[in-house]
Design a protein around this motif. Structure first.
Motif, PDB file in Angstrom:
ATOM      1  N   LEU A  94      -1.590  -0.858  -5.780  1.00 16.68           N
ATOM      2  CA  LEU A  94      -1.252  -2.176  -5.256  1.00 16.68           C
ATOM      3  C   LEU A  94      -1.816  -3.224  -6.209  1.00 16.68           C
ATOM      4  CD1 LEU A  94      -1.809  -2.027  -1.383  1.00 16.68           C
ATOM      5  CD2 LEU A  94       0.349  -2.277  -2.616  1.00 16.68           C
ATOM      6  N   LYS A  95      -0.963  -4.171  -6.636  1.00 20.15           N
ATOM      7  CA  LYS A  95      -1.389  -5.143  -7.638  1.00 20.15           C
ATOM      8  C   LYS A  95      -0.753  -6.485  -7.326  1.00 20.15           C
ATOM      9  CE  LYS A  95       0.242  -5.440 -11.892  1.00 20.15           C
ATOM     10  NZ  LYS A  95       0.304  -6.885 -12.159  1.00 20.15           N
ATOM     11  N   LEU A  96      -1.550  -7.519  -7.539  1.00 17.55           N
ATOM     12  CA  LEU A  96      -0.994  -8.866  -7.464  1.00 17.55           C
ATOM     13  C   LEU A  96      -0.264  -9.186  -8.757  1.00 17.55           C
ATOM     14  CD1 LEU A  96      -4.021 -10.772  -5.846  1.00 17.55           C
ATOM     15  CD2 LEU A  96      -1.992  -9.853  -4.708  1.00 17.55           C
ATOM     16  N   LYS A  97       0.824  -9.888  -8.668  1.00 18.17           N
ATOM     17  CA  LYS A  97       1.626 -10.173  -9.864  1.00 18.17           C
ATOM     18  C   LYS A  97       0.897 -11.059 -10.854  1.00 18.17           C
ATOM     19  CE  LYS A  97       6.106  -9.520  -7.642  1.00 18.17           C
ATOM     20  NZ  LYS A  97       7.432 -10.087  -7.305  1.00 18.17           N
ATOM     21  N   SER A  98      -0.044 -11.818 -10.363  1.00 21.64           N
ATOM     22  CA  SER A  98      -0.778 -12.729 -11.249  1.00 21.64           C
ATOM     23  C   SER A  98      -2.055 -12.111 -11.805  1.00 21.64           C
ATOM     24  CB  SER A  98      -1.124 -14.018 -10.489  1.00 21.64           C
ATOM     25  OG  SER A  98      -1.925 -13.710  -9.352  1.00 21.64           O
ATOM     26  N   VAL A  99      -2.350 -10.861 -11.442  1.00 26.95           N
ATOM     27  CA  VAL A  99      -3.589 -10.200 -11.855  1.00 26.95           C
ATOM     28  C   VAL A  99      -3.227  -8.947 -12.638  1.00 26.95           C
ATOM     29  CG1 VAL A  99      -5.751  -9.160 -11.079  1.00 26.95           C
ATOM     30  CG2 VAL A  99      -4.785 -11.086  -9.826  1.00 26.95           C
ATOM     31  N   ALA A 100      -3.990  -8.705 -13.710  1.00 27.18           N
ATOM     32  CA  ALA A 100      -3.668  -7.563 -14.575  1.00 27.18           C
ATOM     33  C   ALA A 100      -4.029  -6.235 -13.924  1.00 27.18           C
ATOM     34  CB  ALA A 100      -4.386  -7.714 -15.916  1.00 27.18           C
ATOM     35  N   GLN A 101      -5.121  -6.197 -13.167  1.00 20.04           N
ATOM     36  CA  GLN A 101      -5.609  -4.938 -12.634  1.00 20.04           C
ATOM     37  C   GLN A 101      -5.196  -4.763 -11.179  1.00 20.04           C
ATOM     38  OE1 GLN A 101      -6.935  -2.809 -14.555  1.00 20.04           O
ATOM     39  NE2 GLN A 101      -7.238  -4.137 -16.337  1.00 20.04           N
ATOM     40  N   PRO A 102      -4.902  -3.542 -10.750  1.00 17.52           N
ATOM     41  CA  PRO A 102      -4.605  -3.290  -9.332  1.00 17.52           C
ATOM     42  C   PRO A 102      -5.862  -3.441  -8.482  1.00 17.52           C
ATOM     43  CG  PRO A 102      -4.684  -1.223 -10.533  1.00 17.52           C
ATOM     44  CD  PRO A 102      -4.782  -2.312 -11.563  1.00 17.52           C
ATOM     45  N   TYR A 103      -5.680  -3.779  -7.217  1.00 14.54           N
ATOM     46  CA  TYR A 103      -6.830  -3.950  -6.340  1.00 14.54           C
ATOM     47  C   TYR A 103      -6.970  -2.809  -5.324  1.00 14.54           C
ATOM     48  CZ  TYR A 103      -3.525  -5.683  -2.765  1.00 14.54           C
ATOM     49  OH  TYR A 103      -2.505  -5.809  -1.869  1.00 14.54           O
ATOM     50  N   ALA A 104      -6.019  -1.879  -5.285  1.00 17.23           N
ATOM     51  CA  ALA A 104      -6.126  -0.726  -4.393  1.00 17.23           C
ATOM     52  C   ALA A 104      -5.292   0.407  -4.957  1.00 17.23           C
ATOM     53  CB  ALA A 104      -5.689  -1.069  -2.970  1.00 17.23           C
ATOM     54  N   MET A 105      -5.679   1.642  -4.624  1.00 13.79           N
ATOM     55  CA  MET A 105      -4.989   2.808  -5.157  1.00 13.79           C
ATOM     56  C   MET A 105      -5.031   3.922  -4.117  1.00 13.79           C
ATOM     57  SD  MET A 105      -6.039   5.358  -8.213  1.00 13.79           S
ATOM     58  CE  MET A 105      -7.053   6.166  -7.007  1.00 13.79           C
ATOM     59  N   HIS A 106      -4.014   4.763  -4.143  1.00 17.76           N
ATOM     60  CA  HIS A 106      -3.946   5.904  -3.226  1.00 17.76           C
ATOM     61  C   HIS A 106      -3.307   7.071  -3.974  1.00 17.76           C
ATOM     62  CE1 HIS A 106      -3.389   8.401   0.222  1.00 17.76           C
ATOM     63  NE2 HIS A 106      -2.064   8.303   0.182  1.00 17.76           N
ATOM     64  N   THR A 107      -3.891   8.248  -3.854  1.00 16.62           N
ATOM     65  CA  THR A 107      -3.394   9.451  -4.532  1.00 16.62           C
ATOM     66  C   THR A 107      -3.003  10.485  -3.484  1.00 16.62           C
ATOM     67  OG1 THR A 107      -4.846   9.044  -6.408  1.00 16.62           O
ATOM     68  CG2 THR A 107      -3.960  11.261  -6.191  1.00 16.62           C
ATOM     69  N   PHE A 108      -1.858  11.126  -3.687  1.00 21.42           N
ATOM     70  CA  PHE A 108      -1.456  12.215  -2.812  1.00 21.42           C
ATOM     71  C   PHE A 108      -0.664  13.230  -3.635  1.00 21.42           C
ATOM     72  CE2 PHE A 108       1.975   9.128  -2.625  1.00 21.42           C
ATOM     73  CZ  PHE A 108       3.134   9.890  -2.674  1.00 21.42           C
ATOM     74  N   THR A 109      -0.413  14.356  -3.031  1.00 20.62           N
ATOM     75  CA  THR A 109       0.286  15.454  -3.714  1.00 20.62           C
ATOM     76  C   THR A 109       1.605  15.710  -3.013  1.00 20.62           C
ATOM     77  OG1 THR A 109      -1.827  16.445  -4.321  1.00 20.62           O
ATOM     78  CG2 THR A 109       0.125  17.857  -4.454  1.00 20.62           C
ATOM     79  N   TRP A 110       2.663  15.780  -3.825  1.00 27.42           N
ATOM     80  CA  TRP A 110       4.001  16.053  -3.303  1.00 27.42           C
ATOM     81  C   TRP A 110       4.449  17.420  -3.798  1.00 27.42           C
ATOM     82  CZ3 TRP A 110       8.787  16.670  -5.865  1.00 27.42           C
ATOM     83  CH2 TRP A 110       9.903  16.702  -5.030  1.00 27.42           C
ATOM     84  N   HIS A 111       4.953  18.237  -2.894  1.00 29.82           N
ATOM     85  CA  HIS A 111       5.424  19.572  -3.227  1.00 29.82           C
ATOM     86  C   HIS A 111       6.947  19.600  -3.198  1.00 29.82           C
ATOM     87  CE1 HIS A 111       1.366  21.256  -2.804  1.00 29.82           C
ATOM     88  NE2 HIS A 111       1.240  20.410  -1.790  1.00 29.82           N
ATOM     89  N   ILE A 269     -11.096   1.591  -9.845  1.00 25.83           N
ATOM     90  CA  ILE A 269     -11.104   0.200  -9.410  1.00 25.83           C
ATOM     91  C   ILE A 269     -11.103   0.145  -7.882  1.00 25.83           C
ATOM     92  CG2 ILE A 269      -9.760  -1.936  -9.385  1.00 25.83           C
ATOM     93  CD1 ILE A 269      -8.763  -1.231 -12.152  1.00 25.83           C
ATOM     94  N   GLY A 270     -11.789  -0.855  -7.353  1.00 29.84           N
ATOM     95  CA  GLY A 270     -11.817  -1.052  -5.908  1.00 29.84           C
ATOM     96  C   GLY A 270     -12.855  -0.179  -5.244  1.00 29.84           C
ATOM     97  N   ASN A 271     -12.442   0.532  -4.210  1.00 32.01           N
ATOM     98  CA  ASN A 271     -13.354   1.368  -3.435  1.00 32.01           C
ATOM     99  C   ASN A 271     -12.846   2.805  -3.459  1.00 32.01           C
ATOM    100  OD1 ASN A 271     -15.448   2.132  -1.770  1.00 32.01           O
ATOM    101  ND2 ASN A 271     -14.405   1.508   0.109  1.00 32.01           N
ATOM    102  N   PRO A 272     -13.084   3.528  -4.547  1.00 31.13           N
ATOM    103  CA  PRO A 272     -12.544   4.883  -4.665  1.00 31.13           C
ATOM    104  C   PRO A 272     -13.207   5.841  -3.679  1.00 31.13           C
ATOM    105  CG  PRO A 272     -14.054   4.430  -6.459  1.00 31.13           C
ATOM    106  CD  PRO A 272     -13.871   3.138  -5.731  1.00 31.13           C
ATOM    107  N   THR A 273     -12.420   6.818  -3.263  1.00 30.49           N
ATOM    108  CA  THR A 273     -12.943   7.865  -2.393  1.00 30.49           C
ATOM    109  C   THR A 273     -13.564   8.972  -3.243  1.00 30.49           C
ATOM    110  OG1 THR A 273     -10.841   9.069  -2.401  1.00 30.49           O
ATOM    111  CG2 THR A 273     -11.133   7.349  -0.722  1.00 30.49           C
ATOM    112  N   GLY A 274     -14.113   9.968  -2.551  1.00 29.67           N
ATOM    113  CA  GLY A 274     -14.676  11.093  -3.276  1.00 29.67           C
ATOM    114  C   GLY A 274     -13.633  11.836  -4.080  1.00 29.67           C
ATOM    115  N   ASP A 275     -12.423  11.975  -3.519  1.00 25.51           N
ATOM    116  CA  ASP A 275     -11.338  12.620  -4.263  1.00 25.51           C
ATOM    117  C   ASP A 275     -10.950  11.794  -5.483  1.00 25.51           C
ATOM    118  OD1 ASP A 275     -11.329  14.646  -2.434  1.00 25.51           O
ATOM    119  OD2 ASP A 275      -9.696  13.794  -1.234  1.00 25.51           O
ATOM    120  N   ASP A 276     -10.965  10.471  -5.336  1.00 26.73           N
ATOM    121  CA  ASP A 276     -10.641   9.609  -6.474  1.00 26.73           C
ATOM    122  C   ASP A 276     -11.653   9.788  -7.597  1.00 26.73           C
ATOM    123  OD1 ASP A 276      -8.507   8.641  -5.086  1.00 26.73           O
ATOM    124  OD2 ASP A 276      -9.578   6.900  -4.303  1.00 26.73           O
TER     125      ASP A 276
END
Length: 651
Positions: A94-111, A269-276
């Protein structure tokens, strides 16, 4: 760190269009757009929108994950290679258009099987695959000079295709696919020996000659390769040097390592989880592993070393965070299900300190610095809390030990107490022991044992207090008895027999009130043996005094107008009454002859006053149980009344 940018990969356009339609229809977030890209074998979804940031970024990311799982089965993915993997890592930013860096991230696995299950539910039978698929003529490489025609080959099963070239191994044949992407099965390669025989029919000889010429060319190629191999074997060092990464040609490792590094930086960036954290750690390690083999003689060595130093510096900080979290988890696990002894809390305290030390090494330049500072505050708070736990346990243990020692001393006091002070001291020590145990807070190791000791000590305190109360009452009555006896003796010395009798009675009553099972009970008995006769004597003396006082008053009245006064005096053995002559002489003359027992009486010739005087003398004698002797004013003996004989005598 390089910021994420939208992908220009046209293969993702169907998925992006599907997402655009989905976002417009669902209005998931105002102005939200999504771009797809692929880096290092991972699918990246960059969702952008205008400020401000989403109120619930985690929920928005989960919604995008659900949309991805819903859309992919319908629009597919661009390359066939994606379908060959067992699992696909997908990251959504997730990123604001006016900001270079994302402010949130989510990782998942697709089979991929998720899409298969979405298209073909488990209850439906899978589509049948015909193993006798014909091969089109365009799919075969035919030498035109041999005069062969596609229709000469006719249609044959896939099993025959695998048997055409006997030089093809089973593994190669198993991995080969046709233009439709269908793999040849191992069963198609298991052919009988007759399958490799040339089929009869026209055109086979020409095709054989074409394949023969092709075989000769292959032999010449193999000879060239063999010669090159001999040269390389002869110069092994040179071959090894050329075989190292990034020595010949370009160095794709630099770009690939950079991609892994950027992915790791974005993950942190942000508040990464243990998996992150684990994912970022793996990405950094992959980037390091890709650059480490680049040798010093490579023209890309300096660039690789520069990047490698940056990557290794970042992974040191990341390793410190991961290690700190491992230590924190260990500390948290050891803290479960309190209470624990001091030794365990000290170990937990040390683990939190070690975790804090690891986080303190994270540089401000690290993208995980803010995260490390957040955890650092949490760990320091936990460290302080455990420190308070240690202090509480130590104080509880110290209070418990002191209370136990005080209780033992109180028990000894009770066993040897032989005075009121001893019992009072025992009660105070029991109370002090209870107060010490009451200071032990709930949640400490010795709390339950302290509560059990409080019940025991409370019973002992009640016993000591009751005995102390009895002893105090006994001591008070004893002292009151002694004090009353002293007052009675002082009153006797002053002839105050009424006061003396009152004090002796108080002394006897106080002595009797001393409890029988107290220390002063025996001494109270001794006091009674003394005070009771003293009371009786005082009572006798009071009666005597009252009788003499009455007799003296009456005589004073009789002798009020006589020439000589009448007096009453108490001697050691008798009471002496001195009468004036006007009363003494008539008494002497009126005495009758003595009777057999020696007593005599007065004649009836006495006047009324004299008769009244005789009656008063007789009454006073009986009241005090003492003899009363009558004398005249000159000291001459007149008569003596003896209460034991009940009459007067002349001696």
């Amino acid at each position: 760190m390089t910021s994420l940018s939208p992908s220009t990969h046209t293969g993702f356009e169907p998925l992006q269009r599907a997402f655009a339609t989905y976002l417009k229809k669902t209005k998931l977030h105002p102005g939200l757009t999504l771009d797809c890209s692929e880096r290092a074998g991972r699918l990246l979804l960059l969702a952008e929108h205008k400020a401000p940031e989403a109120d619930a970024p985690r929920a928005l990311l989960k919604d995008l994950e659900s949309a991805f799982r819903e859309l992919v089965p319908t629009v597919g993915l661009p390359d066939a290679d994606w379908a060959a993997v067992d699992a696909l890592a997908v990251r959504v930013y997730l990123k604001l258009k006016s900001v270079a860096q994302p402010y949130a991230m989510h990782t998942f696995t697709w089979h991929p099987q998720d899409a298969v299950q979405a298209i073909f539910p488990a209850t439906a039978a899978p589509p049948a695959i015909d193993t006798a698929v014909e091969v089109e003529a365009d799919d075969l490489e035919i030498d035109a000079a041999a005069g062969g025609r596609p229709d000469d080959l006719g249609a044959f099963e896939l099993a025959d295709v695998g048997a055409v070239d006997p030089n093809v191994s089973a593994a190669e044949a198993n991995a080969r696919t046709d233009s439709s992407g269908i793999r040849f099965s191992d069963a198609a390669l298991a052919l009988p020996d007759a399958a490799v025989q040339p089929p009869a029919g026209p055109g086979w000889g020409q095709r054989s000659r074409s394949w023969a010429r092709h075989g000769l060319r292959s032999l010449r190629d193999y000879w060239s390769y063999g010669l090159a191999g001999l040269i390389l074997v002869g110069s092994g060092a040179f071959a090894y040097a050329l075989s190292r990464p990034c020595v010949v040609g370009s160095c794709d490792r630099l770009a690939e390592a950079t991609e892994y590094y950027e992915l790791a930086q974005a993950t942190l960036i942000g508040n990464p989880t243990g998996d992150d954290l684990a994912t970022a750690q793996a990405d950094l390690q992959t980037a390091i592993d890709m650059l480490t083999p680049i040798p010093t003689w490579s023209t890309y060595y300096d660039t690789a070393q520069s990047d490698l130093a940056r990557y290794e510096g970042n992974i040191v900080f990341l390793n410190a965070i991961v290690r700190a979290q491992a230590l924190a988890n260990e500390a948290a696990n050891l803290s479960q299900s309190p209470p624990h002894p001091v030794e365990r809390w000290v170990k937990v305290h040390l683990l939190w300190q070690q975790a804090i030390d690891r986080l303190s090494t994270v540089s401000v330049d690290s993208p995980a610095f803010d995260y490390s500072q957040q955890k650092l505050r949490e760990y320091r708070a936990n460290y302080s809390a455990i420190g308070r736990r240690i202090v509480a346990e130590e104080e509880a243990e110290a209070n418990f030990n002191t209370a136990i020692q005080t209780g033992e001393l109180a028990r000894q006091r009770m066993e040897t107490a032989n005075s009121l002070a001893g019992w009072q001291l025992a009660a105070k020590e029991w109370q002090a022991a209870i107060n010490g145990l009451s200071l032990i807070p709930q949640g400490t190791v010795v709390y339950d044992e302290a509560q059990a000791q409080i019940k025991d000590y409370q019973g002992q305190l009640n016993r000591a207090s009751s005995r102390s109360t009895l002893e105090e009452a006994g001591a008070q009555n004893y002292h009151q008895a002694v004090q009353a006896a002293r007052s009675a003796a002082a009153a006797e010395a002053k002839g105050q027999w009424t006061l003396a009798v009152t004090q002796w009675r108080q002394a006897v009553a106080s002595a009797r009130q001393i409890p029988a099972d107290t220390i002063l009970a025996a001494e109270g008995g001794v006091l009674l043996e003394t005070y009771q006769p003293a009371l009786a004597n005082a009572q006798n003396r009071l009666r005597t005094a009252v009788a003499l006082q009455t007799l003296t008053t009456n005589l004073a009245q009789l002798c009020e107008f006589s020439a000589t006064p009448c007096t009453v005096r108490e001697d050691a053995s008798q009471i002496r009454v001195v009468l004036s002559s006007q009363y003494a002489e008539p008494l002497r003359q009126a005495i009758t002859p003595p009777a057999a027992d020696g007593t005599f009486a007065f004649t009836n010739q006495l006047n009324s006053n004299s008769q009244k005087l005789i009656e008063q003398i007789i009454t006073a004698s009986h009241q005090v149980d003492r003899q009363v002797a009558v004398y005249d004013a000159q000291g001459g003996f007149v008569a003596r009344y003896r209460p034991d004989l009940g009459g007067f005598i002349r001696n």
